[in-house]
Design a protein around this motif. Structure first.
Motif, PDB file in Angstrom:
ATOM      1  N   ILE A  20       5.764  -6.767   8.427  1.00 47.14           N
ATOM      2  CA  ILE A  20       4.558  -6.653   7.601  1.00 47.14           C
ATOM      3  C   ILE A  20       4.106  -5.206   7.515  1.00 47.14           C
ATOM      4  O   ILE A  20       3.788  -4.697   6.429  1.00 47.14           O
ATOM      5  CB  ILE A  20       3.433  -7.544   8.167  1.00 47.14           C
ATOM      6  CG1 ILE A  20       3.785  -9.016   8.008  1.00 47.14           C
ATOM      7  CG2 ILE A  20       2.102  -7.241   7.465  1.00 47.14           C
ATOM      8  CD1 ILE A  20       2.823  -9.954   8.704  1.00 47.14           C
ATOM      9  N   VAL A  21       4.086  -4.529   8.665  1.00 49.67           N
ATOM     10  CA  VAL A  21       3.682  -3.115   8.682  1.00 49.67           C
ATOM     11  C   VAL A  21       4.644  -2.270   7.855  1.00 49.67           C
ATOM     12  O   VAL A  21       4.234  -1.370   7.106  1.00 49.67           O
ATOM     13  CB  VAL A  21       3.604  -2.593  10.133  1.00 49.67           C
ATOM     14  CG1 VAL A  21       3.412  -1.073  10.146  1.00 49.67           C
ATOM     15  CG2 VAL A  21       2.461  -3.264  10.880  1.00 49.67           C
ATOM     16  N   THR A  22       5.936  -2.567   7.954  1.00 47.97           N
ATOM     17  CA  THR A  22       6.944  -1.804   7.193  1.00 47.97           C
ATOM     18  C   THR A  22       6.743  -1.978   5.689  1.00 47.97           C
ATOM     19  O   THR A  22       6.785  -1.009   4.927  1.00 47.97           O
ATOM     20  CB  THR A  22       8.354  -2.261   7.579  1.00 47.97           C
ATOM     21  OG1 THR A  22       8.565  -2.040   8.975  1.00 47.97           O
ATOM     22  CG2 THR A  22       9.405  -1.492   6.789  1.00 47.97           C
ATOM     23  N   VAL A  27       4.787   0.076   0.455  1.00 44.49           N
ATOM     24  CA  VAL A  27       3.946  -0.054  -0.734  1.00 44.49           C
ATOM     25  C   VAL A  27       2.983   1.117  -0.847  1.00 44.49           C
ATOM     26  O   VAL A  27       2.778   1.678  -1.934  1.00 44.49           O
ATOM     27  CB  VAL A  27       3.178  -1.397  -0.703  1.00 44.49           C
ATOM     28  CG1 VAL A  27       2.136  -1.436  -1.813  1.00 44.49           C
ATOM     29  CG2 VAL A  27       4.137  -2.559  -0.841  1.00 44.49           C
ATOM     30  N   LEU A  28       2.378   1.514   0.261  1.00 43.84           N
ATOM     31  CA  LEU A  28       1.425   2.630   0.242  1.00 43.84           C
ATOM     32  C   LEU A  28       2.112   3.945  -0.116  1.00 43.84           C
ATOM     33  O   LEU A  28       1.554   4.762  -0.857  1.00 43.84           O
ATOM     34  CB  LEU A  28       0.740   2.754   1.606  1.00 43.84           C
ATOM     35  CG  LEU A  28      -0.286   1.667   1.942  1.00 43.84           C
ATOM     36  CD1 LEU A  28      -0.789   1.817   3.378  1.00 43.84           C
ATOM     37  CD2 LEU A  28      -1.468   1.726   0.970  1.00 43.84           C
ATOM     38  N   VAL A  29       3.328   4.138   0.400  1.00 43.08           N
ATOM     39  CA  VAL A  29       4.071   5.364   0.074  1.00 43.08           C
ATOM     40  C   VAL A  29       4.417   5.401  -1.412  1.00 43.08           C
ATOM     41  O   VAL A  29       4.257   6.437  -2.077  1.00 43.08           O
ATOM     42  CB  VAL A  29       5.345   5.470   0.939  1.00 43.08           C
ATOM     43  CG1 VAL A  29       6.246   6.579   0.423  1.00 43.08           C
ATOM     44  CG2 VAL A  29       4.978   5.733   2.393  1.00 43.08           C
ATOM     45  N   ILE A  30       4.890   4.266  -1.948  1.00 41.33           N
ATOM     46  CA  ILE A  30       5.206   4.188  -3.375  1.00 41.33           C
ATOM     47  C   ILE A  30       3.964   4.464  -4.216  1.00 41.33           C
ATOM     48  O   ILE A  30       4.000   5.219  -5.188  1.00 41.33           O
ATOM     49  CB  ILE A  30       5.805   2.821  -3.732  1.00 41.33           C
ATOM     50  CG1 ILE A  30       7.181   2.655  -3.079  1.00 41.33           C
ATOM     51  CG2 ILE A  30       5.917   2.651  -5.243  1.00 41.33           C
ATOM     52  CD1 ILE A  30       8.217   3.643  -3.554  1.00 41.33           C
ATOM     53  N   PHE A  31       2.852   3.846  -3.837  1.00 41.76           N
ATOM     54  CA  PHE A  31       1.604   4.045  -4.566  1.00 41.76           C
ATOM     55  C   PHE A  31       1.171   5.514  -4.525  1.00 41.76           C
ATOM     56  O   PHE A  31       0.765   6.081  -5.545  1.00 41.76           O
ATOM     57  CB  PHE A  31       0.508   3.161  -3.981  1.00 41.76           C
ATOM     58  CG  PHE A  31      -0.845   3.383  -4.592  1.00 41.76           C
ATOM     59  CD1 PHE A  31      -1.117   2.943  -5.867  1.00 41.76           C
ATOM     60  CD2 PHE A  31      -1.833   4.053  -3.886  1.00 41.76           C
ATOM     61  CE1 PHE A  31      -2.361   3.153  -6.441  1.00 41.76           C
ATOM     62  CE2 PHE A  31      -3.081   4.267  -4.442  1.00 41.76           C
ATOM     63  CZ  PHE A  31      -3.345   3.817  -5.724  1.00 41.76           C
ATOM     64  N   ALA A  32       1.263   6.134  -3.333  1.00 42.94           N
ATOM     65  CA  ALA A  32       0.877   7.547  -3.206  1.00 42.94           C
ATOM     66  C   ALA A  32       1.765   8.435  -4.079  1.00 42.94           C
ATOM     67  O   ALA A  32       1.282   9.375  -4.725  1.00 42.94           O
ATOM     68  CB  ALA A  32       0.969   7.978  -1.745  1.00 42.94           C
TER      69      ALA A  32
END
Length: 232
Positions: A20-22, A27-32
């Motif tokens: 889940i953390v991965t 997702v957060l890296v892609i969004f950033a």
């Protein structure tokens, strides 16, 4: 046996938490990355009107860059909204993701439902220091320091076409968007922008010249539909 089950259960739980953390981190890296690219390098805009036909048809997706540099005649630019409503960061972020993954087809929190709240695509036909006038929807340009007027097409760095409405003889030129205006001189940091559909587009003929600070980005090319793929 109970200890073994407990150990296995704990191990599975930790593995699930790690997955889940991965996924969330990914997702957060892609969004950033998407936000950084859109802010500083490239972003798409869907042209929903006919104002830039024939070169940019309605419902085309156009790629823009905020790295404007010095605008030139013939450049396609994205203008900032003339009256922009503030939108919560969370809503902007959600719309960024939704529009990215749907090829600019959908947004849920878009506040640009009225003309004044929209970022509009227009073409630069006059630069600071130019003297210009319009006859029959065509702009004639006398660049600063030059003695003669040339058509906008002769002065522009890029090749483009315009839509001009053929009107009946005796048509009242005060009806609709005017195809003629007298000589005006552009001041420092002033740019005269027009739509390519000259007979039905709201542009500098009504607003007056725009300032450099009003230009949000410069168009690079059309990437969808693929049949219209081209650089601007």
């Amino acid at each position: 046996m109970n200890k073994e089950l407990y150990r296995l259960s704990y191990t599975l739980k930790k593995q699930r938490q790690h997955r889940i953390v991965t996924v969330l981190t990914f997702v957060l890296v892609i969004f950033a990355c998407i936000m950084l690219i859109r802010t500083f390098l490239l972003f798409p805009v869907r042209e929903r009107s006919v104002s830039m036909q024939p070169d940019i048809p309605k419902d085309s997706n156009v790629l823009f860059t905020p790295l404007i540099g010095t605008p030139e005649r013939g450049d396609v630019v994205l203008l900032k909204p003339r009256s922009e409503k503030k939108q919560l960061f969370l809503y902007r972020a959600a719309d960024t993701l939704i529009s990215f993954f749907t090829a600019q087809q959908f947004t849920f929190f878009d506040n640009s439902s009225t003309m004044g709240n929209k970022s509009q695509i227009r073409r630069i036909v006059g630069l600071p220091g130019d003297t210009i006038y319009m006859r029959g929807y065509i702009v004639f340009v006398q660049p600063e320091g030059e003695k003669h007027f040339l058509t906008e097409f002769e002065c522009a760095r890029s090749v483009y076409d315009v839509n001009i409405l053929s009107v009946p003889a005796g048509w009242d030129s005060s009806i609709g968007v005017s195809g003629n205006f007298e000589k005006i001189s552009l001041g420092k940091n002033e740019y005269f922008v027009l739509g390519d559909d000259r007979s039905s587009c709201i542009d500098s003929r009504l607003w007056g010249p725009v300032n450099m600070k009003d230009i949000k980005a410069k168009g690079i090319g059309i990437y969808f539909p693929f049949s219209k793929l081209r650089f601007l």
